[in-house]
Design a protein around this motif. Structure first.
Motif, PDB file in Angstrom:
ATOM      1  N   GLU A   7      47.661   2.967  47.129  1.00 16.17           N
ATOM      2  CA  GLU A   7      47.118   2.256  48.289  1.00 16.17           C
ATOM      3  C   GLU A   7      46.337   3.187  49.205  1.00 16.17           C
ATOM      4  OE1 GLU A   7      48.660  -0.325  52.176  1.00 16.17           O
ATOM      5  OE2 GLU A   7      50.096   0.283  50.625  1.00 16.17           O
ATOM      6  N   ILE A  10      42.504   3.329  48.919  1.00 13.61           N
ATOM      7  CA  ILE A  10      41.633   2.221  49.311  1.00 13.61           C
ATOM      8  C   ILE A  10      40.716   2.687  50.437  1.00 13.61           C
ATOM      9  CG2 ILE A  10      41.536  -0.103  50.278  1.00 13.61           C
ATOM     10  CD1 ILE A  10      44.306  -0.599  49.074  1.00 13.61           C
ATOM     11  N   THR A  31      48.002  -8.027  47.664  1.00 11.74           N
ATOM     12  CA  THR A  31      46.568  -7.698  47.660  1.00 11.74           C
ATOM     13  C   THR A  31      45.969  -7.956  49.035  1.00 11.74           C
ATOM     14  OG1 THR A  31      46.384  -8.241  45.302  1.00 11.74           O
ATOM     15  CG2 THR A  31      44.352  -8.240  46.592  1.00 11.74           C
ATOM     16  N   LEU A  35      44.530  -5.103  51.787  1.00  9.98           N
ATOM     17  CA  LEU A  35      43.134  -5.182  52.218  1.00  9.98           C
ATOM     18  C   LEU A  35      43.050  -5.305  53.741  1.00  9.98           C
ATOM     19  CD1 LEU A  35      41.624  -7.547  49.510  1.00  9.98           C
ATOM     20  CD2 LEU A  35      41.071  -5.122  49.832  1.00  9.98           C
ATOM     21  N   LEU A 241      43.452  -4.189  43.342  1.00  6.58           N
ATOM     22  CA  LEU A 241      42.893  -3.484  44.499  1.00  6.58           C
ATOM     23  C   LEU A 241      41.945  -2.376  44.076  1.00  6.58           C
ATOM     24  CD1 LEU A 241      46.162  -3.509  46.555  1.00  6.58           C
ATOM     25  CD2 LEU A 241      43.971  -4.385  47.401  1.00  6.58           C
ATOM     26  N   THR A 245      38.048  -2.204  45.178  1.00 10.62           N
ATOM     27  CA  THR A 245      37.652  -1.262  46.231  1.00 10.62           C
ATOM     28  C   THR A 245      37.238   0.130  45.772  1.00 10.62           C
ATOM     29  OG1 THR A 245      39.910  -0.439  46.615  1.00 10.62           O
ATOM     30  CG2 THR A 245      39.247  -2.430  47.814  1.00 10.62           C
TER      31      THR A 245
END
Length: 299
Positions: A7, A10, A31, A35, A241, A245
């Motif tokens: 994560e 991202i 998700t 985000l 993800l 991204t």
């Protein structure tokens, strides 16, 4: 990129609009949550608006809820109209919602439930929103498939709706194979525009509610084996993800868990079946999908 993709990888999502279908629970919720945590304005596109509002209340950030029933073309058209009116641009469309191993049922439009929800519903939604994505450089359509695209999976063009006979596993496999074929054909059509890409992902075996419709013979073993085989939803969401991204992602790629068997682990580029790469079948499926949904994509 070295190391495991997490994560923390991202990028900043501020200024981006992301629509996530089936986002009130499980993979879709995680998700959407991640985000939003990185600054995106996230729309939870869900069938049950009250559950969607409850999910939105658990997410920190800019989160709204949109009614969307993928088993109804009328609902899909209404949701698309709402989203178009509210969002002049869309950066991410994440086709996450799905059903698995359901008993023989049909959608409001007469489609077999798994094929109608998992493939045709998302096909129609994507086509109706595409003109909000195409002007946006770096925009993406991410469709969630499954390792099930390899299991008893084929596109039964002579009986797409399983009217002659029905297999829960076979119908699910067809729908997930269709997700991949849709992604690859969509990418081919998007490439000349140079702004939007289509990517696929799968979560491996994640501890979500998706398998609740599994036959009893499978449900009991799955319950016992789940702690050993599955990973948490937040891990299962990472391939989606990353597809959505990671700046290094290229259109037409497919991401899944990196451990052996793609059951669990951090997201990596993975391969799909030979059937999913059949270009003639992809184009035939596309034509049939346009005919069934009445949605024609902008070229």
């Amino acid at each position: 990129m070295s190391g495991n993709w997490t994560e923390q990888h991202i990028p900043d999502q501020r200024g981006r609009v992301a629509i996530v279908t089936g986002a009130n629970t499980g993979l879709g919720f995680e998700t959407a949550r991640m985000l939003a945590a990185h600054g995106a304005a996230v729309v939870l596109a869900v069938r049950d608006v009250e559950k969607g509002k409850q999910a939105a209340a658990r997410i920190t950030g800019d989160v709204t809820v949109q009614a969307l029933d993928l088993t109804s073309l009328d609902s899909i058209r209404s949701a698309a109209a709402d989203l178009r009116a509210t969002h002049p641009r869309i950066d991410l469309l994440i086709n996450n919602a799905g059903v698995m191993y359901t008993q023989k049922q049909t959608t409001a439009d007469g489609f077999e439930l798994q094929f109608g929800t998992n493939h045709l519903g998302h096909f129609a939604l994507t086509g109706l929103l595409l003109d909000r994505l195409l002007p946006v450089p770096g925009s993406r359509v991410v469709t969630v498939s499954s390792t099930g695209h390899r299991i008893r999976a084929a596109i039964h063009f002579d009986d797409l709706q399983w009217e002659r006979s029905y297999s829960r596993v076979g119908a699910y496999g067809q729908s997930k194979l269709a997700n991949l074929m849709f992604t690859y054909e969509l990418q081919r059509r998007l490439a000349p525009h140079g702004t939007t890409v289509a990517v696929a992902a799968h979560p491996g075996m994640s501890n979500t509610e998706l398998a609740r419709n599994a036959p009893a013979a499978l449900r009991v073993p799955l319950t016992w084996l789940a702690p050993l085989l599955t990973q948490k939803a937040e891990m299962g969401a990472l391939p989606t993800l990353r597809a959505a991204t990671d700046p290094a992602v290229v259109g037409g790629q497919y991401y899944g868990p990196g451990n052996r068997g793609e059951i669990r682990g951090y997201p990596k580029l993975v391969s799909s079946s030979a059937d999913s790469r059949d270009q003639a079948a992809q184009q035939r499926l596309w034509t049939v999908s346009e005919e069934l949904t009445g949605v024609t994509f902008q070229r």
